[in-house]
Motif scaffolding. Structure first.
Motif, PDB file in Angstrom:
ATOM      1  N   GLN A 159       0.833  -1.190   0.000  1.00  0.00           N
ATOM      2  CA  GLN A 159       0.000   0.000   0.000  1.00  0.00           C
ATOM      3  C   GLN A 159       0.879   1.255   0.000  1.00  0.00           C
ATOM      4  N   VAL A 160       0.508   2.220  -0.838  1.00  0.00           N
ATOM      5  CA  VAL A 160       1.248   3.480  -0.944  1.00  0.00           C
ATOM      6  C   VAL A 160       0.294   4.616  -0.601  1.00  0.00           C
ATOM      7  N   PRO A 161       0.625   5.472   0.369  1.00  0.00           N
ATOM      8  CA  PRO A 161      -0.262   6.585   0.724  1.00  0.00           C
ATOM      9  C   PRO A 161      -0.560   7.482  -0.470  1.00  0.00           C
ATOM     10  N   GLY A 162      -1.828   7.777  -0.684  1.00  0.00           N
ATOM     11  CA  GLY A 162      -2.237   8.647  -1.777  1.00  0.00           C
ATOM     12  C   GLY A 162      -2.415   7.953  -3.105  1.00  0.00           C
ATOM     13  N   VAL A 163      -2.139   6.651  -3.156  1.00  0.00           N
ATOM     14  CA  VAL A 163      -2.262   5.886  -4.400  1.00  0.00           C
ATOM     15  C   VAL A 163      -3.288   4.771  -4.190  1.00  0.00           C
ATOM     16  N   ALA A 164      -4.288   4.710  -5.067  1.00  0.00           N
ATOM     17  CA  ALA A 164      -5.346   3.713  -4.932  1.00  0.00           C
ATOM     18  C   ALA A 164      -4.998   2.399  -5.619  1.00  0.00           C
ATOM     19  N   ALA A 165      -4.367   2.480  -6.799  1.00  0.00           N
ATOM     20  CA  ALA A 165      -4.059   1.271  -7.566  1.00  0.00           C
ATOM     21  C   ALA A 165      -3.070   1.668  -8.666  1.00  0.00           C
ATOM     22  N   ALA A 166      -2.865   0.755  -9.612  1.00  0.00           N
ATOM     23  CA  ALA A 166      -1.974   1.015 -10.742  1.00  0.00           C
ATOM     24  C   ALA A 166      -2.648   0.549 -12.021  1.00  0.00           C
ATOM     25  N   THR A 167      -2.053   0.907 -13.152  1.00  0.00           N
ATOM     26  CA  THR A 167      -2.581   0.473 -14.439  1.00  0.00           C
ATOM     27  C   THR A 167      -1.434   0.381 -15.436  1.00  0.00           C
ATOM     28  N   ILE A 168      -1.720  -0.218 -16.588  1.00  0.00           N
ATOM     29  CA  ILE A 168      -0.745  -0.334 -17.671  1.00  0.00           C
ATOM     30  C   ILE A 168      -1.223   0.540 -18.820  1.00  0.00           C
ATOM     31  N   LEU A 169      -0.379   1.459 -19.244  1.00  0.00           N
ATOM     32  CA  LEU A 169      -0.743   2.381 -20.317  1.00  0.00           C
ATOM     33  C   LEU A 169      -0.514   1.752 -21.686  1.00  0.00           C
ATOM     34  N   GLY A 170      -0.911   2.497 -22.722  1.00  0.00           N
ATOM     35  CA  GLY A 170      -0.789   1.990 -24.079  1.00  0.00           C
ATOM     36  C   GLY A 170       0.638   1.757 -24.522  1.00  0.00           C
ATOM     37  N   ASP A 171       1.605   2.500 -23.937  1.00  0.00           N
ATOM     38  CA  ASP A 171       3.001   2.296 -24.308  1.00  0.00           C
ATOM     39  C   ASP A 171       3.692   1.261 -23.432  1.00  0.00           C
ATOM     40  N   GLY A 172       2.908   0.572 -22.584  1.00  0.00           N
ATOM     41  CA  GLY A 172       3.473  -0.486 -21.750  1.00  0.00           C
ATOM     42  C   GLY A 172       3.974  -0.028 -20.401  1.00  0.00           C
ATOM     43  N   ARG A 173       3.949   1.295 -20.139  1.00  0.00           N
ATOM     44  CA  ARG A 173       4.429   1.794 -18.856  1.00  0.00           C
ATOM     45  C   ARG A 173       3.375   1.597 -17.769  1.00  0.00           C
ATOM     46  N   VAL A 174       3.849   1.498 -16.526  1.00  0.00           N
ATOM     47  CA  VAL A 174       2.960   1.392 -15.374  1.00  0.00           C
ATOM     48  C   VAL A 174       2.689   2.792 -14.846  1.00  0.00           C
ATOM     49  N   ALA A 175       1.420   3.114 -14.632  1.00  0.00           N
ATOM     50  CA  ALA A 175       1.030   4.414 -14.081  1.00  0.00           C
ATOM     51  C   ALA A 175       0.242   4.197 -12.799  1.00  0.00           C
ATOM     52  N   LEU A 176       0.417   5.096 -11.851  1.00  0.00           N
ATOM     53  CA  LEU A 176      -0.283   5.014 -10.575  1.00  0.00           C
ATOM     54  C   LEU A 176      -1.607   5.769 -10.655  1.00  0.00           C
ATOM     55  N   ILE A 177      -2.635   5.197 -10.022  1.00  0.00           N
ATOM     56  CA  ILE A 177      -3.957   5.823  -9.974  1.00  0.00           C
ATOM     57  C   ILE A 177      -4.093   6.531  -8.632  1.00  0.00           C
ATOM     58  N   LEU A 178      -4.399   7.816  -8.672  1.00  0.00           N
ATOM     59  CA  LEU A 178      -4.454   8.619  -7.457  1.00  0.00           C
ATOM     60  C   LEU A 178      -5.664   8.261  -6.599  1.00  0.00           C
ATOM     61  N   ASP A 179      -5.468   8.298  -5.281  1.00  0.00           N
ATOM     62  CA  ASP A 179      -6.563   8.146  -4.327  1.00  0.00           C
ATOM     63  C   ASP A 179      -7.091   9.547  -4.032  1.00  0.00           C
ATOM     64  N   ILE A 180      -8.100   9.955  -4.767  1.00  0.00           N
ATOM     65  CA  ILE A 180      -8.598  11.326  -4.688  1.00  0.00           C
ATOM     66  C   ILE A 180      -9.126  11.649  -3.293  1.00  0.00           C
ATOM     67  N   ASP A 181      -9.854  10.716  -2.679  1.00  0.00           N
ATOM     68  CA  ASP A 181     -10.431  10.988  -1.360  1.00  0.00           C
ATOM     69  C   ASP A 181      -9.346  11.285  -0.333  1.00  0.00           C
ATOM     70  N   THR A 182      -8.257  10.520  -0.377  1.00  0.00           N
ATOM     71  CA  THR A 182      -7.172  10.756   0.577  1.00  0.00           C
ATOM     72  C   THR A 182      -6.544  12.123   0.353  1.00  0.00           C
ATOM     73  N   ILE A 183      -6.345  12.494  -0.903  1.00  0.00           N
ATOM     74  CA  ILE A 183      -5.721  13.782  -1.196  1.00  0.00           C
ATOM     75  C   ILE A 183      -6.638  14.938  -0.797  1.00  0.00           C
ATOM     76  N   VAL A 184      -7.939  14.782  -1.005  1.00  0.00           N
ATOM     77  CA  VAL A 184      -8.881  15.811  -0.562  1.00  0.00           C
ATOM     78  C   VAL A 184      -8.854  15.925   0.955  1.00  0.00           C
ATOM     79  N   ALA A 185      -8.755  14.781   1.643  1.00  0.00           N
ATOM     80  CA  ALA A 185      -8.694  14.803   3.103  1.00  0.00           C
ATOM     81  C   ALA A 185      -7.448  15.535   3.578  1.00  0.00           C
ATOM     82  N   VAL A 186      -6.346  15.395   2.834  1.00  0.00           N
ATOM     83  CA  VAL A 186      -5.116  16.128   3.175  1.00  0.00           C
ATOM     84  C   VAL A 186      -5.388  17.622   3.126  1.00  0.00           C
TER      85      VAL A 186
END
Length: 729
Positions: free
Chosen positions: A685-712
Motif C-alpha cells: 500500500q502506498v499513501p495517496g495511491v489507490a491502484a496502478a494500471t498499464i498504459l498503451g506504451d506499456g508503462r505502469v502508471a499510478l492511480i491517485l486516491d482522490i479521497d485521501t488527497i482531498v482529506a489532506v
C-alpha cells in the motif's frame, strides 16, 4: 456421479433466494405492511422450501418447515393476527429454517432442542393451539412423517367429481413450485386418476431446458366443490393453464362427463404411491430422444443439444411461429467464467490503448481510415466493457439481508432492543466488492450495538426511546458507492478514547489531537473500549481490520460523531475493481491517472489567483471562493520544492462529502479508459495511491486516491494523523 447432484445444488441456491424473500417479507410485516400478498409471499417461500426438501428426503428440514408453514397458513387465513410478538417468533423461526437449510447442504447439524422448542412456540401461535394441526391432523412434532413426492387420498370416493387439466408455464418452475406437490394437494380432496400429457414435448435437439412442456389431466372423485379445487392452485395462479370441468355422476375412469381414459402406464394407479422421479426422467428422455431417422452427428462435430437453444431461434409454437422467450429469463453461469471474461476484456482495453498509441506514434492523421477505425474499435471496446461489467453488477441487498439476523442475535446478547433500518438495497456494485463487504459490515454493526447504543435505562433517562436504531444505507455518489452505518446512541466518548489510547501506549499523554484524530484512534491495532472480553468484543481486533479491508478495496472510511446523538461510519468504495475512466497527467516526469468521476473542471492558474498561506500551503481563487491548492508532486514525494502554479495545470476535484481541492500537476496527457491493477497485491500500500494500471506504451502508471488527497487538503487525512501519532508516541 449422482445424477441429481446438480439439481440438488440448484435447490439449495433457490433456498437462499426463498430465505431472503421470507426474511424481507417478515421484516416488512413487522414494519406494518398489511398487504395480504406479503403474507402470501412469505407462505410461498416456506412452502417451496418444504416441497423441494421433501423431494430430497431432508426430513428434519421438512418437519420444521411443515410446522412453520402451518403457522403461516393460520396467519394468511386470518385466524392468526400478526403481532410484534408473533412476528418476532417467526423471524427466529426463519433463522432456524436457514440453519436447517445450511446443515442439509453442508452436512452439519442444528440444535434439535432449540428447534423443537421453537416449533412448540409456532404451534402455540394459533387460537387454542390450532397452529399445531394441519388438514391431515398431524399435531405431534415427534410423530410427523413425510413420504417424498407422494400423492395421498382419502379412502372413500364420492359420487361426483371434476375433470382438471393442469399445464404449468415456465414461470411456475422458475418460482420454485413443483407440479407433483400440487397433484398431491389435489389428491387430498378425493380419489384421483392422473394422466401425463407429453404431446407437446419436442425432440431433444429442440428442447429448451427452461421451458415447460408437460401437462396433466386429472379425474377427481369426491365431494369437493370447485372453489376447493381452484384453491389448490391459488399460489400458481397466472403461472399455469387451469381448466376445471364438472363430471356428472360417478366417474368410472373418465368415461363420463367428457373424461379421459388413461392407460395403465400413464396413470398413477395408487394415489398414495410414491412418484418415481427416476422413472419420470427416463420417460421424458425416451420421448425427447430424436427418432432413428435423425442424421447422426459426426465425432468431430459439436453436440447440438444445448447449443441449439442458445444460438438458434426458439422452437415454433402450434401456429408455426417462433416462440417468444419468457420475460425476465435468467441463466446461471459459473462465476469463474465471468471473471475470465472480465480479465479478457481488461486485456482488450490495454491492447486497444497500445494499438492507438502505436498509430499515433506512426503519425497517421486523425481523418485517416486507420485512425477512424481505431475510434470505432474504442467505442466498441467500451460497449463490451460496460456490458461485461453489468453482468457482475449486483445490488447490495444480498449483503444487507444478512444483517437483520446479526442484529437480532447481538441485541439478544446485549439485552438492548434494536431496530435495523436499511435504505438503498437496490444500489448496484461489482460482485467482488459485495463479497468483501460482509465482514467489515458485520464488525461495524456489532460495534454500533455493543458500544454505540446505550442501555434501555440510559436511553430513557436521556429522553430517547428505549429501542435503539441502527441505520444501514447505500447510495451512488461521485462515481463511487457510499455505505453508511449510523446509530442514534451516545456518540464517541472522546475523553475515554484518548485515555485508553494513552494507557495502551498508543499515543503520548500530551499529544495535541483534534476531535477527528481522536475518533480515528479506534482504527489503531489493539485499541478497544470494552472493559472485559465477551463474545461480541473486547479483544482489540475489529475496527483496524475494517479499515484495512476497506483500503484493500481502494476505499476509505471516515467517522462523524456527535455526543449524545450517535455516530456515523461512512465507507466510500469504487463501483468496480476492474476498469475506470481516468485523466492521464504528468508530475515530475511521472505519469499518473486521476479518476475522471472526481474531476469537476481543469484550469490554468493565473498569478493573481494563487495565494500563499505560509510555508508550502497555497489556495487558489475560483469564482470568488478559495480552494486549497495541492502540489501532487510534493504530496507524493516526487519533489521537495513546490511547482510554480503558473507553470502547471490545476484539476478541480470533489471528494467525499463535497469537499473540494485543486490538484496541481505539470501537464495533462489526455483521457483514457484504464484497467485497474491492485498495487497492494503486487507491491504494497502506498499513501495517496489507490491502484496502478498499464498504459498503451506499456508503462505502469499510478492511480491517485482522490479521497485521501482531498482529506489532506482539509487537514483531516488519517495518514497525516497516524504520522503525528507515531511522532508523539
Amino acid at each position: 456421479m449422482d445424477p441429481l447432484a446438480a439439481i440438488r445444488e440448484t435447490f439449495f441456491q433457490e433456498c437462499e433466494e426463498q430465505l431472503a424473500e421470507l426474511e424481507s417479507g417478515l421484516l416488512a410485516m413487522e414494519a406494518g405492511d398489511t398487504d395480504p400478498e406479503t403474507i402470501n409471499a412469505v407462505f410461498r417461500a416456506v412452502h417451496s422450501i418444504k416441497g423441494g426438501a421433501g423431494a430430497f428426503s431432508l426430513e428434519a428440514l421438512v418437519r420444521f418447515a411443515h410446522v412453520f408453514e402451518t403457522a403461516l397458513d393460520e396467519m394468511r387465513s386470518g385466524r392468526l393476527t400478526p403481532t410484534p410478538e408473533s412476528l418476532k417468533t417467526m423471524l427466529r423461526a426463519a433463522d432456524v429454517l436457514a440453519d436447517h437449510v445450511r446443515a442439509a447442504h453442508d452436512g452439519g447439524s442444528v440444535d434439535e432442542a432449540h428447534t423443537a422448542a421453537l416449533a412448540e412456540e409456532l404451534k402455540a401461535l394459533g387460537p387454542d393451539g390450532a397452529g399445531a394441526e394441519d388438514e391431515g391432523g398431524e399435531d405431534d412434532w415427534g410423530d410427523f412423517e413425510f413420504t417424498p413426492m407422494s400423492i395421498e387420498a382419502p379412502a372413500a370416493p364420492a359420487v361426483a367429481g371434476w375433470q382438471v387439466r393442469f399445464k404449468p408455464r415456465a414461470d411456475l418452475y422458475a418460482k420454485a413450485n413443483e407440479a407433483a406437490l400440487l397433484l398431491r394437494e389435489l389428491a387430498r380432496l378425493g380419489e384421483t386418476q392422473v394422466e401425463l400429457d407429453d404431446s407437446a414435448l419436442p425432440a431433444l435437439t429442440d428442447l429448451d431446458p427452461e421451458a415447460a412442456y408437460l401437462a396433466w389431466n386429472v379425474t377427481l372423485s369426491g365431494e369437493a366443490d370447485e372453489a376447493a379445487v381452484r384453491e389448490v392452485f391459488e399460489f400458481v395462479d397466472g403461472d399455469c393453464e387451469l381448466e376445471v370441468t364438472p363430471i356428472c355422476g360417478a366417474p368410472d375412469g373418465g368415461a363420463e362427463g367428457g373424461g379421459l381414459d388413461p392407460t395403465p402406464d400413464e396413470t398413477l394407479q395408487d394415489p398414495g404411491e410414491t412418484l418415481d422421479i427416476g422413472a419420470l426422467l427416463a420417460r421424458v428422455q425416451a420421448v425427447a430422444d430424436p427418432p432413428p431417422s435423425t442424421p447422426e452427428v459426426s465425432p468431430g462435430a459439436p453436440a447440438p443439444a444445448v447449443a441449439a437453444t442458445l444460438a438458434e431461434p426458439s422452437p415454433p409454437d402450434g401456429q408455426g411461429q417462433p416462440r417468444k422467450p419468457e420475460a425476465g429469463a435468467t441463466i446461471r453461469v459459473d462465476l469463474e467464467r465471468v471473471d475470465r471474461l472480465i480479465d479478457l476484456v481488461g486485456e482488450l482495453v490495454i491492447n486497444q490503448a497500445m494499438l492507438s498509441q502505436r498509430v499515433m506514434e506512426a503519425g497517421f492523421a486523425r481523418a485517416s481510415g486507420v485512425a477512424m477505425g481505431l475510434d470505432e474499435l474504442e467505442q466498441l471496446t467500451r460497449e463490451i466493457q460496460d456490458s461485461v461489467m453489468a453482468i457482475r453488477a449486483q445490488p447490495v441487498k444480498s449483503v444487507f439481508q444478512r444483517m437483520p439476523r446479526l442484529v437480532r442475535e447481538v441485541a439478544a446478547m446485549t439485552g438492548k432492543p434494536v431496530r435495523l433500518v436499511t435504505e438503498g438495497e437496490g444500489t448496484e456494485v461489482d460482485k467482488t466488492v459485495i463479497e468483501r463487504l460482509a465482514d467489515p459490515l458485520t464488525h461495524m454493526i456489532r460495534n454500533a450495538i455493543d458500544h454505540g447504543l446505550e442501555s434501555p435505562e440510559k436511553r430513557e433517562a436521556a429522553g430517547k426511546p428505549a429501542e435503539g436504531v441502527v441505520r444501514l444505507t447505500a447510495a451512488h455518489r461521485s462515481g463511487r458507492i457510499v455505505i453508511e452505518v449510523a446509530d442514534d446512541g451516545g456518540g464517541i466518548n472522546r475523553e475515554r478514547v484518548k485515555a485508553i489510547a494513552v494507557e495502551k501506549g498508543l499515543i503520548a499523554p500530551d499529544a495535541p489531537l483534534s476531535d477527528e484524530e481522536i475518533d480515528n484512534l479506534i482504527f489503531m491495532p489493539g485499541f478497544s473500549t470494552a472493559s472485559e472480553v465477551s463474545d461480541i468484543s473486547g479483544r482489540g481486533v475489529g475496527m483496524d481490520v475494517v479499515k484495512r479491508s476497506i483500503q484493500a478495496l481502494g476505499g476509505r472510511i471516515t467517522i462523524s460523531s456527535r455526543p449524545g446523538k450517535g455516530s456515523t461510519f461512512t465507507m466510500s468504495l469504487p463501483l468496480t475493481l476492474a476498469v475506470l475512466d481516468g485523466m492521464v497527467v504528468s508530475v515530475q516526469g511521472q505519469t499518473l491517472v486521476a479518476p475522471i468521476t472526481a474531476i469537476v473542471e481543469t484550469l490554468l492558474p493565473k498569478p493573481s489567483d494563487v495565494h500563499s498561506l505560509g510555508g508550502h500551503a497555497r489556495v487558489i481563487a475560483i469564482r470568488e471562493s478559495y480552494t486549497p491548492l495541492i502540489d501532487v508532486g510534493m504530496a507524493l514525494g516526487y519533489r521537495t520544492t513546490p511547482l510554480d502554479a503558473t507553470q502547471g495545470v490545476a484539476l478541480l476535484i470533489e471528494g467525499e462529502g463535497g469537499a473540494r481541492a485543486a490538484l496541481l500537476v505539470d501537464a495533462i496527457q489526455g483521457q483514457r479508459q484504464v484497467v485497474i491493477k491492485s498495487l497492494e497485491a503486487n507491491y504494497r500500500q502506498v499513501p495517496g495511491v489507490a491502484a496502478a494500471t498499464i498504459l498503451g506504451d506499456g508503462r505502469v502508471a499510478l492511480i491517485l486516491d482522490i479521497d485521501t488527497i482531498v482529506a489532506v487538503s482539509r487537514g483531516a487525512d488519517s495518514l497525516r494523523a497516524e504520522k503525528r501519532l507515531a511522532a508523539t508516541g
